[in-house]
Motif scaffolding. Sequence first.
Motif, mmCIF file in Angstrom:
data_model
loop_
_atom_site.group_PDB
_atom_site.id
_atom_site.type_symbol
_atom_site.label_atom_id
_atom_site.label_comp_id
_atom_site.label_asym_id
_atom_site.label_seq_id
_atom_site.Cartn_x
_atom_site.Cartn_y
_atom_site.Cartn_z
ATOM 1 N N ASN A 1 0.908 -1.323 0.098
ATOM 2 C CA ASN A 1 -0.120 0.010 0.031
ATOM 3 C C ASN A 1 0.939 1.152 0.027
ATOM 4 O O ASN A 1 1.687 1.684 1.056
ATOM 5 C CB ASN A 1 -0.840 -0.073 1.241
ATOM 6 C CG ASN A 1 -1.871 1.130 1.222
ATOM 7 O OD1 ASN A 1 -1.632 2.431 1.155
ATOM 8 N ND2 ASN A 1 -3.220 0.715 1.419
ATOM 9 N N GLU A 2 0.908 2.112 -0.883
ATOM 10 C CA GLU A 2 1.800 3.175 -1.411
ATOM 11 C C GLU A 2 1.644 4.159 0.152
ATOM 12 O O GLU A 2 2.741 4.624 0.370
ATOM 13 C CB GLU A 2 1.393 3.792 -2.612
ATOM 14 C CG GLU A 2 2.663 4.670 -3.031
ATOM 15 C CD GLU A 2 2.675 4.916 -4.573
ATOM 16 O OE1 GLU A 2 3.588 5.196 -5.083
ATOM 17 O OE2 GLU A 2 1.423 4.741 -5.121
ATOM 18 N N LYS A 3 0.448 4.410 0.532
ATOM 19 C CA LYS A 3 0.420 5.260 1.632
ATOM 20 C C LYS A 3 1.102 4.741 2.817
ATOM 21 O O LYS A 3 1.762 5.657 3.600
ATOM 22 C CB LYS A 3 -1.120 5.276 2.047
ATOM 23 C CG LYS A 3 -1.363 6.431 3.134
ATOM 24 C CD LYS A 3 -2.865 6.717 3.349
ATOM 25 C CE LYS A 3 -2.986 7.941 4.210
ATOM 26 N NZ LYS A 3 -4.590 7.850 4.644
ATOM 27 N N VAL A 4 0.765 3.338 3.122
ATOM 28 C CA VAL A 4 1.522 2.874 4.144
ATOM 29 C C VAL A 4 3.009 2.792 4.009
ATOM 30 O O VAL A 4 3.726 3.278 5.066
ATOM 31 C CB VAL A 4 1.166 1.292 4.463
ATOM 32 C CG1 VAL A 4 1.857 0.630 5.483
ATOM 33 C CG2 VAL A 4 -0.474 1.456 4.703
ATOM 34 N N ARG A 5 3.520 2.739 2.987
ATOM 35 C CA ARG A 5 4.829 2.691 2.686
ATOM 36 C C ARG A 5 5.462 4.133 2.896
ATOM 37 O O ARG A 5 6.621 4.251 3.677
ATOM 38 C CB ARG A 5 5.390 2.233 1.375
ATOM 39 C CG ARG A 5 5.023 0.587 1.285
ATOM 40 C CD ARG A 5 6.449 -0.062 1.736
ATOM 41 N NE ARG A 5 7.476 -0.012 0.832
ATOM 42 C CZ ARG A 5 7.854 -0.582 -0.205
ATOM 43 N NH1 ARG A 5 6.939 -1.772 -0.600
ATOM 44 N NH2 ARG A 5 8.871 -0.438 -0.970
ATOM 45 N N LYS A 6 4.788 5.216 2.467
ATOM 46 C CA LYS A 6 5.305 6.423 2.486
ATOM 47 C C LYS A 6 5.079 6.876 4.171
ATOM 48 O O LYS A 6 6.020 7.543 4.550
ATOM 49 C CB LYS A 6 4.217 7.376 2.156
ATOM 50 C CG LYS A 6 4.631 8.912 2.201
ATOM 51 C CD LYS A 6 3.618 9.925 1.586
ATOM 52 C CE LYS A 6 4.144 11.367 1.614
ATOM 53 N NZ LYS A 6 3.126 12.214 1.205
#
Length: 705
Positions: free
Chosen positions: A626-631
């Motif tokens: 999940n891109e938001k989680v990685r950010k």
Amino acid sequence: MKKRFLAVIPCIALSFLFVTPVFSEQSKAPISPEDYYITLAPLPEFKQTCVSIIANLKRHHYQELTLNDELSSRIFDNYIDSLDKGRAYFTAADIAAMQRYRYILDNALAQGNLQPAFDIFNLYQHRTVERFAFMANFLSSKVDTLDFTRDETLLRDREESPWFSDKKALDDLWRRRLKNELITRRLSETDTDKVEENLLKKYTNSLNRSRQMKSRDVHRIFINTFTELYDPHTQYLPPRASEDFNIHMSLSLEGIGALLQMDNEYTKVVSLVKAGPAEKSNLLKPGDRIIGVGQENEEIVDVVGWRLDDVVQLIRGPKGTVVRLRIIPADSADSAMSKVIPITRNTVKLEDQAASSKILDIPLADGGTHRIGVVTIPAFYADFNAHQAGAPDYKSTTRDVRRLLEKLKKENIDGLVIDLRDNGGGALTEAAALTGLFIDKGPTVLVRGRRNRVESYPDPEPGIIYDGPMAVLVNRMSASASEIFAGAIKDYRRGLIVGTQTFGKGTVQSLLNLNRDNGQLKLTIAKFYRVSGASTQHRGVHPDVAFPSEYNLEETGESSLPEALPWDTIRPIRYKPYHQASFTPIVTRIKELHDKRSDASAEFTFLKGYNAYVETLRQKDRIALNEKVRKEEKEANETFFLGLENDLRVAQGEKPYKDYEAMTAARKAENEEKNDSEDEEEDDDDTLLEECAYVVSDFARLLEK
């Protein structure tokens, strides 16, 4: 001190952008894997090479293995593992179909018949091409179907996972791998508009490279999956690799001064040549993974999945030129923490590895000062040619250290530190001779060869050059000859061992030429043992006073290598220890004094906090897709490392950094200033060395009581 620790903070990407796919135009015709299939076959000369290697292993290797069905099964598993360690290409059906080879490889090897090995490799080549084509086609036409808000994960390590049942399951794995690569590049690359384009280029290049494999490549891969079962240092070197090895041993190679090996699909840094370009740059560390190589200001080429010798050829170049490496630091738990580092190629010279000395003044409670001499030994070297020619002034570690000790004694030192950190070893005779400078007489090391024959290396010269309190400072990259010296000092109770557990390489290798210019065989012929009878193999030498490690002990050192020979003991040889009655209580008291200082030290707090946090990151076995989680994970890491660094700066009376960007910019400027400077003197701010000097000061004071 700060400068030494600042270099270990991982470089986390500075920018983050959500990027829309660039492949919005009409999709191109899909790539057909069949266009890239190749079928390789063994060459006639491989038969004689194979038979010769087996004969030499049987005749000369330290460990005796019987070529039978049991070994055949191990060869089969190791071969499959070397091809597909991450279980990302073969399916369960492929593995089942190849079981017919499991118990015939022993007979095939004995006869020099490599056709079974080539059958397995040809299937592997087809499966890799299918995966690369899948990724290229997906990037060209389906990348916009990826959902970066979906909460799914990717398993970091599939080595122990079951094989996937079918192609559909593999497709899902590679879809997840693609999502991870896209997120990683968006987090770590500045030119985010070209992320998909660069990935497509990577897989297109991989397809083209897959057709460049030659029969000699397959021969080398398979033979070494066999030799590795003897031990990790036994290796077949075909003519090209043999030439590279000889160049490395003569230190005439113009490169970066790093020993590399394959780790799954990555090129991993095993060790750095002391005083070499990479070591001097302070930008590359053992355990780092190289994922891209670029020349000067040219575009960086993705080298994930490349053959090791091709990566080496790309890194090499003329003296004075710059090679740019994209690396994933060893202490990074996330591949998004990749960074690009420049290293100027150069030749390692013997004089760059020479021993050197200095004096540290350690304050005492009564207002006095202890003068602690420090002798740094980058490698155990000797100019054998000059010695054999009768040159009176030939260079060697022992001769240089003797001269430095005489100089330090005239400076009235109160104690001595022998700094062997990152010393990967060298000449065995020099380790024995160096030990002799600190003991009056006696054995220094034992060497056991085949059939349990043990040879003792005595102190070559009676008398002691330095008899005062001393310590040997070591770390995880102190190996081989360094461990022989440290082990002898420890067994004789001549001094303290300070630092971390050493590498654990306690074996001796020899190089044999194969017939008809078919390369060379590097094989293990003996093991080292300390005078106490304990091997240095696998376990290394443990410190009396332990420091936090700058390296991950589980991922570096002999114990991290598959098929490493085990630790064992032999009968000890007679020797006379020093400080027999008083040593144990003195060591106990010294450890108490060290613990008190380190608990109050901002620098030790920094290193302990850093190690603990990185270890928690390593414990995560899954990567969020999940891109938001990685950010958010990236920002949390940045916040932690910024806070850790600022706590250290405040404790040292320096102004804290405003934000993470300011910290990384300062670090970059510092490294550039160091690389541009002609002054090659080591930083004075070395907390571990300073604390070791305090330990020696305590040792000297307690011995006086």
